[in-house]
Motif scaffolding. Structure first.
Motif, PDB file in Angstrom:
ATOM      1  N   LEU A  68       0.827  -1.204   0.000  1.00  0.00           N
ATOM      2  CA  LEU A  68       0.000   0.000   0.000  1.00  0.00           C
ATOM      3  C   LEU A  68       0.866   1.262   0.000  1.00  0.00           C
ATOM      4  O   LEU A  68       0.494   2.275  -0.609  1.00  0.00           O
ATOM      5  N   LEU A  69       2.023   1.197   0.666  1.00  0.00           N
ATOM      6  CA  LEU A  69       2.911   2.354   0.760  1.00  0.00           C
ATOM      7  C   LEU A  69       3.418   2.778  -0.611  1.00  0.00           C
ATOM      8  O   LEU A  69       3.509   3.978  -0.908  1.00  0.00           O
ATOM      9  N   ILE A  70       3.754   1.833  -1.473  1.00  0.00           N
ATOM     10  CA  ILE A  70       4.360   2.150  -2.764  1.00  0.00           C
ATOM     11  C   ILE A  70       3.361   2.080  -3.909  1.00  0.00           C
ATOM     12  O   ILE A  70       3.739   2.213  -5.082  1.00  0.00           O
ATOM     13  N   LYS A  71       2.094   1.920  -3.571  1.00  0.00           N
ATOM     14  CA  LYS A  71       1.076   1.704  -4.603  1.00  0.00           C
ATOM     15  C   LYS A  71       0.827   2.945  -5.445  1.00  0.00           C
ATOM     16  O   LYS A  71       0.619   2.871  -6.656  1.00  0.00           O
ATOM     17  N   GLY A  72       0.802   4.125  -4.835  1.00  0.00           N
ATOM     18  CA  GLY A  72       0.462   5.353  -5.552  1.00  0.00           C
ATOM     19  C   GLY A  72       1.636   5.967  -6.285  1.00  0.00           C
ATOM     20  O   GLY A  72       2.760   5.446  -6.304  1.00  0.00           O
ATOM     21  N   ASP A  73       1.379   7.121  -6.881  1.00  0.00           N
ATOM     22  CA  ASP A  73       2.408   7.828  -7.644  1.00  0.00           C
ATOM     23  C   ASP A  73       3.239   8.770  -6.779  1.00  0.00           C
ATOM     24  O   ASP A  73       4.359   9.124  -7.151  1.00  0.00           O
ATOM     25  N   GLN A  74       2.692   9.207  -5.646  1.00  0.00           N
ATOM     26  CA  GLN A  74       3.408  10.145  -4.789  1.00  0.00           C
ATOM     27  C   GLN A  74       4.464   9.414  -3.969  1.00  0.00           C
ATOM     28  O   GLN A  74       4.256   8.283  -3.525  1.00  0.00           O
ATOM     29  N   VAL A  75       5.608  10.084  -3.772  1.00  0.00           N
ATOM     30  CA  VAL A  75       6.711   9.449  -3.058  1.00  0.00           C
ATOM     31  C   VAL A  75       7.177  10.349  -1.919  1.00  0.00           C
ATOM     32  O   VAL A  75       6.854  11.542  -1.854  1.00  0.00           O
ATOM     33  N   GLY A  76       7.976   9.769  -1.027  1.00  0.00           N
ATOM     34  CA  GLY A  76       8.523  10.524   0.087  1.00  0.00           C
ATOM     35  C   GLY A  76       7.444  11.031   1.023  1.00  0.00           C
ATOM     36  O   GLY A  76       6.410  10.386   1.219  1.00  0.00           O
ATOM     37  N   LEU A  77       7.659  12.195   1.580  1.00  0.00           N
ATOM     38  CA  LEU A  77       6.715  12.772   2.530  1.00  0.00           C
ATOM     39  C   LEU A  77       5.406  13.184   1.873  1.00  0.00           C
ATOM     40  O   LEU A  77       4.397  13.408   2.564  1.00  0.00           O
ATOM     41  N   ASN A  78       5.390  13.292   0.553  1.00  0.00           N
ATOM     42  CA  ASN A  78       4.151  13.617  -0.157  1.00  0.00           C
ATOM     43  C   ASN A  78       3.218  12.423  -0.258  1.00  0.00           C
ATOM     44  O   ASN A  78       2.048  12.575  -0.623  1.00  0.00           O
ATOM     45  N   ASN A  79       3.731  11.243   0.049  1.00  0.00           N
ATOM     46  CA  ASN A  79       2.920  10.028   0.006  1.00  0.00           C
ATOM     47  C   ASN A  79       2.006   9.985   1.232  1.00  0.00           C
ATOM     48  O   ASN A  79       2.488   9.929   2.363  1.00  0.00           O
ATOM     49  N   PRO A  80       0.684  10.017   1.049  1.00  0.00           N
ATOM     50  CA  PRO A  80      -0.229  10.013   2.202  1.00  0.00           C
ATOM     51  C   PRO A  80      -0.105   8.758   3.060  1.00  0.00           C
ATOM     52  O   PRO A  80      -0.472   8.759   4.236  1.00  0.00           O
ATOM     53  N   ARG A  81       0.416   7.693   2.472  1.00  0.00           N
ATOM     54  CA  ARG A  81       0.566   6.447   3.221  1.00  0.00           C
ATOM     55  C   ARG A  81       1.654   6.549   4.290  1.00  0.00           C
ATOM     56  O   ARG A  81       1.675   5.755   5.234  1.00  0.00           O
ATOM     57  N   VAL A  82       2.557   7.506   4.131  1.00  0.00           N
ATOM     58  CA  VAL A  82       3.597   7.703   5.149  1.00  0.00           C
ATOM     59  C   VAL A  82       2.952   8.171   6.439  1.00  0.00           C
ATOM     60  O   VAL A  82       3.218   7.629   7.530  1.00  0.00           O
ATOM     61  N   LYS A  83       2.099   9.176   6.349  1.00  0.00           N
ATOM     62  CA  LYS A  83       1.413   9.684   7.533  1.00  0.00           C
ATOM     63  C   LYS A  83       0.528   8.613   8.157  1.00  0.00           C
ATOM     64  O   LYS A  83       0.499   8.432   9.378  1.00  0.00           O
ATOM     65  N   LYS A  84      -0.210   7.878   7.304  1.00  0.00           N
ATOM     66  CA  LYS A  84      -1.073   6.809   7.810  1.00  0.00           C
ATOM     67  C   LYS A  84      -0.248   5.712   8.482  1.00  0.00           C
ATOM     68  O   LYS A  84      -0.645   5.153   9.502  1.00  0.00           O
ATOM     69  N   GLY A  85       0.910   5.427   7.893  1.00  0.00           N
ATOM     70  CA  GLY A  85       1.765   4.390   8.457  1.00  0.00           C
ATOM     71  C   GLY A  85       2.347   4.803   9.798  1.00  0.00           C
ATOM     72  O   GLY A  85       2.428   3.989  10.726  1.00  0.00           O
ATOM     73  N   LEU A  86       2.773   6.065   9.904  1.00  0.00           N
ATOM     74  CA  LEU A  86       3.285   6.560  11.182  1.00  0.00           C
ATOM     75  C   LEU A  86       2.201   6.459  12.256  1.00  0.00           C
ATOM     76  O   LEU A  86       2.465   6.039  13.387  1.00  0.00           O
ATOM     77  N   LYS A  87       0.999   6.851  11.879  1.00  0.00           N
ATOM     78  CA  LYS A  87      -0.114   6.789  12.824  1.00  0.00           C
ATOM     79  C   LYS A  87      -0.422   5.337  13.219  1.00  0.00           C
ATOM     80  O   LYS A  87      -0.660   5.036  14.389  1.00  0.00           O
ATOM     81  N   ARG A  88      -0.372   4.444  12.230  1.00  0.00           N
ATOM     82  CA  ARG A  88      -0.654   3.031  12.502  1.00  0.00           C
ATOM     83  C   ARG A  88       0.414   2.419  13.394  1.00  0.00           C
ATOM     84  O   ARG A  88       0.100   1.669  14.333  1.00  0.00           O
ATOM     85  N   ALA A 201       8.215  -6.956   3.149  1.00  0.00           N
ATOM     86  CA  ALA A 201       8.229  -5.692   2.409  1.00  0.00           C
ATOM     87  C   ALA A 201       8.977  -5.860   1.085  1.00  0.00           C
ATOM     88  O   ALA A 201       8.558  -5.341   0.045  1.00  0.00           O
ATOM     89  N   PHE A 202      10.089  -6.589   1.114  1.00  0.00           N
ATOM     90  CA  PHE A 202      10.865  -6.844  -0.109  1.00  0.00           C
ATOM     91  C   PHE A 202      10.024  -7.602  -1.132  1.00  0.00           C
ATOM     92  O   PHE A 202       9.999  -7.249  -2.323  1.00  0.00           O
ATOM     93  N   LEU A 203       9.314  -8.624  -0.690  1.00  0.00           N
ATOM     94  CA  LEU A 203       8.465  -9.393  -1.600  1.00  0.00           C
ATOM     95  C   LEU A 203       7.366  -8.524  -2.200  1.00  0.00           C
ATOM     96  O   LEU A 203       7.019  -8.667  -3.374  1.00  0.00           O
ATOM     97  N   SER A 204       6.825  -7.614  -1.402  1.00  0.00           N
ATOM     98  CA  SER A 204       5.743  -6.765  -1.904  1.00  0.00           C
ATOM     99  C   SER A 204       6.239  -5.799  -2.970  1.00  0.00           C
ATOM    100  O   SER A 204       5.498  -5.452  -3.894  1.00  0.00           O
ATOM    101  N   VAL A 205       7.507  -5.344  -2.854  1.00  0.00           N
ATOM    102  CA  VAL A 205       8.081  -4.482  -3.890  1.00  0.00           C
ATOM    103  C   VAL A 205       8.165  -5.247  -5.209  1.00  0.00           C
ATOM    104  O   VAL A 205       7.789  -4.733  -6.275  1.00  0.00           O
ATOM    105  N   LEU A 206       8.648  -6.484  -5.143  1.00  0.00           N
ATOM    106  CA  LEU A 206       8.711  -7.310  -6.353  1.00  0.00           C
ATOM    107  C   LEU A 206       7.320  -7.554  -6.914  1.00  0.00           C
ATOM    108  O   LEU A 206       7.087  -7.447  -8.124  1.00  0.00           O
ATOM    109  N   PHE A 207       6.393  -7.877  -6.023  1.00  0.00           N
ATOM    110  CA  PHE A 207       5.028  -8.156  -6.435  1.00  0.00           C
ATOM    111  C   PHE A 207       4.416  -6.935  -7.113  1.00  0.00           C
ATOM    112  O   PHE A 207       3.736  -7.046  -8.144  1.00  0.00           O
TER     113      PHE A 207
END
Length: 398
Positions: A68-88, A201-207
């Protein structure tokens, strides 16, 4: 085939892992010690497969979060999944400590030693934060650096485990030391368990990178099956050979206690098996269970271990059941816990609102009683406890 369908096997793995955990915790906690006979075939098989659960759970947690973290087009701190992940990640840490809180101890002005122990939720929460940290450091530099460091992290943590597991980290506060050593009674430690999350996480990047390939699943199933079989069958011999060639003692230590790589082989085979039968794993109930693992974990912990009060099944039936009673009880325990969790998920918003209101009412009544009785020391203690618990609750609720 849409992406949601492609991930059904992940929810199915999560469902299988959480149900395995429920029966494993119930039987291990309540089965009479006289029946724990490693020479018994059935007990040995059960014990082996119980040991598969945690590695699978950590690996699938790292997989789904990173996917889910790498699914979208936004990267780095612009990726909304970063904030969600920190919260999670912080939420899981908060829930982990909340489940180990004993309210009776708090009323006596103390936190019991068990509060500081580290469990699976703490490590998964910290693993999520670790994956985010690696992602932020590497993602804008080189597209291969992120998966590369994830893979290297697993290998280093697993290979070096015989070396670092001997350290007690006495120089650290117990709260921090418990993340690194089991000396004080922690069930899990961030090292080496982050290694399973990072390989997931490594497997998910390949996937993710090959998700549109026609041959994704045939290649993934074949590769994971071969790797899993190789790790189970040949990894110990491989490290023995490395010791004979290099003379490095650490390789011989891995050979004599090669549980990390063998369990990784189990994980790969589990992934391959669920991928192989992914078309049959779109049952609605199974998927709901797989998406409700946190609620199931929390409810099972309260019922079995007696969070907040210490009065759980473990307190009353600790190591006292026969195999027949333990097996039958495990089925009932799984059913009750799962039903309660699924019902909670259906009514989560309303129940959280009602619980918050109940806490506020209880707070008001306690404050009125304290004011009437005039107990300033006790009042100060309870108010401090209240503010801490309310902050934890808000974090958990959100």
């Amino acid at each position: 085939m849409n992406n949601n369908l492609r991930l059904y096997f992940i929810d199915a793995i999560r469902a299988w892992a959480i149900l395995m955990m429920l029966q494993g915790h119930f039987i291990d906690g309540l089965l009479d010690n006289s029946f724990r006979d490693n020479s018994n075939t059935f007990y040995s098989i059960w014990k082996y497969f119980r040991g598969v659960t945690a590695p699978v759970f950590f690996t699938v947690s790292g997989f789904i979060f990173t996917y889910l973290l790498i699914k979208g087009d936004q990267v780095g701190l612009n990726n909304p999944r970063v904030k969600k992940g920190l919260k999670r990640g912080l939420q899981l840490l908060a829930i982990g400590y909340l489940l180990r809180t004993n309210f009776f101890g708090l009323l006596n002005g103390q936190l019991y030693d068990s509060f500081y122990l580290v469990d699976v939720l703490h490590c998964i929460g910290l693993s999520i934060l670790g994956i985010i940290g690696i992602y932020l450091i590497t993602i804008k530099r080189n597209k291969l650096l992120f998966p590369g460091i994830l893979l290297v992290s697993t290998l280093v943590l697993f290979v070096m485990e015989p070396q670092y597991k001997q350290y007690t980290h006495y120089y650290l506060p117990e709260l921090l030391a418990n993340y690194l050593t089991k000396t004080n009674g922690s069930v899990f430690t961030i090292i080496p368990w982050f290694g399973y999350a990072s390989i997931g996480a490594f497997l998910s990047v390949l996937f993710s990178r090959f998700k549109n390939s026609t041959y994704l699943y045939p290649i993934a199933i074949g590769s994971l099956s071969i790797l899993g079989f190789a790790l189970l069958t040949y990894s110990s011999t491989f490290f023995l050979k490395l010791y004979e060639v290099s003379g490095m003692l650490i390789f011989s230590k891995i050979y004599f206690n090669n549980y990390l790589f063998i369990r990784l082989g189990d994980v790969f085979l589990v992934f391959a098996l669920f991928m192989l039968f992914r078309r049959f794993m779109n049952n609605r109930t199974i998927l709901r269970i797989g998406r409700s693992t946190l609620s199931i974990y929390v409810i099972h912990y309260i019922i079995l271990y007696g969070s907040f009060t210490g009065l759980g099944l473990y307190y009353f039936l600790n190591h006292s059941l026969s195999p027949t009673m333990a097996i039958a009880g495990a089925f009932v325990f799984i059913l009750i816990t799962t039903v309660l969790a699924l019902r909670y998920e259906e009514n989560k918003a309303l129940l959280n609102q009602q619980l918050y209101k109940a806490l506020k009412v209880g707070q008001m009544k306690v404050e009125i009683w304290l004011n009437q009785e005039g107990q300033p020391i006790l009042k100060s203690l309870i108010l401090k406890t209240k503010f801490g618990l309310m902050r934890l609750f808000r974090m958990v609720k959100n």
